[in-house]
Design an enzyme around this catalytic site. Sequence first.
Site, PDB file in Angstrom:
ATOM      1  N   ASP A  12     -39.634   7.454   0.459  1.00 50.89           N
ATOM      2  CA  ASP A  12     -38.706   7.657   1.580  1.00 50.89           C
ATOM      3  C   ASP A  12     -39.303   7.302   2.938  1.00 50.89           C
ATOM      4  OD1 ASP A  12     -36.963   8.623  -0.353  1.00 50.89           O
ATOM      5  OD2 ASP A  12     -37.639  10.689  -0.070  1.00 50.89           O
ATOM      6  N   LYS A  15     -38.313   2.179   3.442  1.00 50.40           N
ATOM      7  CA  LYS A  15     -38.452   0.847   2.835  1.00 50.40           C
ATOM      8  C   LYS A  15     -37.154   0.049   2.934  1.00 50.40           C
ATOM      9  CE  LYS A  15     -39.756   2.945  -0.966  1.00 50.40           C
ATOM     10  NZ  LYS A  15     -39.951   4.328  -0.483  1.00 50.40           N
ATOM     11  N   GLY A  39     -33.849   5.819  -3.603  1.00 48.38           N
ATOM     12  CA  GLY A  39     -32.678   5.851  -2.721  1.00 48.38           C
ATOM     13  C   GLY A  39     -33.090   5.169  -1.434  1.00 48.38           C
ATOM     14  N   HIS A  40     -32.681   3.921  -1.247  1.00 47.16           N
ATOM     15  CA  HIS A  40     -33.098   3.143  -0.080  1.00 47.16           C
ATOM     16  C   HIS A  40     -31.919   3.012   0.881  1.00 47.16           C
ATOM     17  CE1 HIS A  40     -36.591   1.170  -2.525  1.00 47.16           C
ATOM     18  NE2 HIS A  40     -36.646   2.476  -2.483  1.00 47.16           N
ATOM     19  N   GLN A 221     -40.337   4.353  -4.566  1.00 45.86           N
ATOM     20  CA  GLN A 221     -41.202   5.533  -4.498  1.00 45.86           C
ATOM     21  C   GLN A 221     -42.346   5.269  -3.497  1.00 45.86           C
ATOM     22  OE1 GLN A 221     -40.270   4.518  -8.094  1.00 45.86           O
ATOM     23  NE2 GLN A 221     -38.516   5.594  -7.277  1.00 45.86           N
TER      24      GLN A 221
END
Length: 422
Positions: A12, A15, A39-40, A221
């Site tokens: 988080d 990215k 989750g980007h 990650q």
Amino acid sequence: MIDVLLGLQWGDEGKGKIVDYLADNYDIIARFQGGPNAGHTLYVDGNKVVLHTIPSGVFQTHCLNLIGNGVVIDPVTLQGELKKIIPICPDLLSRLFVSQRAHLILPTHRALDAASEAAKGLDKIGSTLKGIGPAYMDKTGRNGLRVGDVLSKNFKEKYTKLRDKHTQMLRQYDHVVDWEQWEAPFFEAVEELRKLNIVNGEYWLDAHLKNGKRVLAEGAQGSMLDIDFGTYPFVTSSNTIAAGVCSGLGVAPSRIGDVYGITKAYCTRVGSGPFPTELFDETGEALRKAGNEFGATTGRPRRCGWIDLVALRYAVMLSGVTKLIVTKADVLDQFTPVKVATGYKIDGTETKEFPYEMSESTVLEPVYHTFENWGEPISGIADYQGLPQVFKEYCTFVEQYLETKIAYISNGTGRNQLIKIN
Ligand code: GDP
Ligand code: IMO
Ligand code: MG
């Protein structure tokens, strides 16, 4: 050459936003590991979009996007993402490619994830419960199903064999998961998966690289969640460091160019496991609020603390980071003082090495260097010269400790809230 962008903390780091920005300079964006645990977040014309499996280059219309062999794909999540994104990105399907070697996450993988976490009780990893661990276990255990299998006539047979194996395993757990309801959506999504551009990813990339195309590998990650070097067992199940790019895409190490390493100006972690600089007081709470630190995939509140240069130096070393990117610098605007961990005191002895283990019986105390607050908000600043003096000193301190230059400072969620330095 293929450049790499990866998170240096526990995920988080921002990215998604940075890949979306840098994609301007690349022809292909490729995910090489992880799966829908990622989750980007990025903003497209002011609207928030969260990507889980699809690479973050999709909104740059000149970019092709590859989901590499190292990724584990849940066809249902992928289908859900496509449904959301196609309306804002109509040509997406023509620019999306999937490696035939990527492994599939089955409904029973998700059930096994849930049952295994429940059985761990207080020792749980804090998994996103997307089936990541069980899917990678089947990959290394040589039982897995791959994207290429959905094209074969006996896919259903292969599926049933693995599913039945899983149902036997599930019987060992008390925790009951109603996974049967997930089977029909899974097969519907597999039908859609069949229609995508399924390619031999390593040859596909090789041909593009030989044609001079510029490729950016997008990590998911973070380095401290790496299966080998992270805070094991509180990690994910893939190699999140630069080494994962070679096996996760099928490219040789000699083809790797720059490695962008991203860190927040502070630090967060979601899920269980060691976090030496975690703040349990009102400053931690204030960081969560100011940084809006809630999981992009699960919505869970993220644990917050100061930036940890010991862990960062370890991550920079493991991946050979050539360019640093510091995100969420604006979040620290209202904090005074700002702290930076430069060492750990472990049972009274100071070290700058990240330890093998941090058990509950070890007394670990971070050693901090302190900066006064920079005194003015930096979110509106567009160039390095305009940044407050104390913040520049903070940047120089980080660069010297990590022996790596900062290339960009991110000071807001917007695509263009990014200050280029080097
Ligand atoms: P990722 O998983 O590394 O892509 O990061 P996430 O999307 O899970 O979390 C990063 C969050 O921080 C997202 O909500 C971003 O919109 C936000 N973000 C990224 N860069 C910045 C920044 O420089 N400042 C602020 N305030 N928010 C940012
Ligand atoms: P992005 O790509 C933050 C964490 C989970 C849990 C551990 C194992 O958005 O940075 P898993 O689902 O892999 O079995 O979970 O890893 N985790 C993440 N934390 N960002 C992520 O991805 C993460 N993906 C997994 O919270 O502690
Ligand atoms: Mg995320």
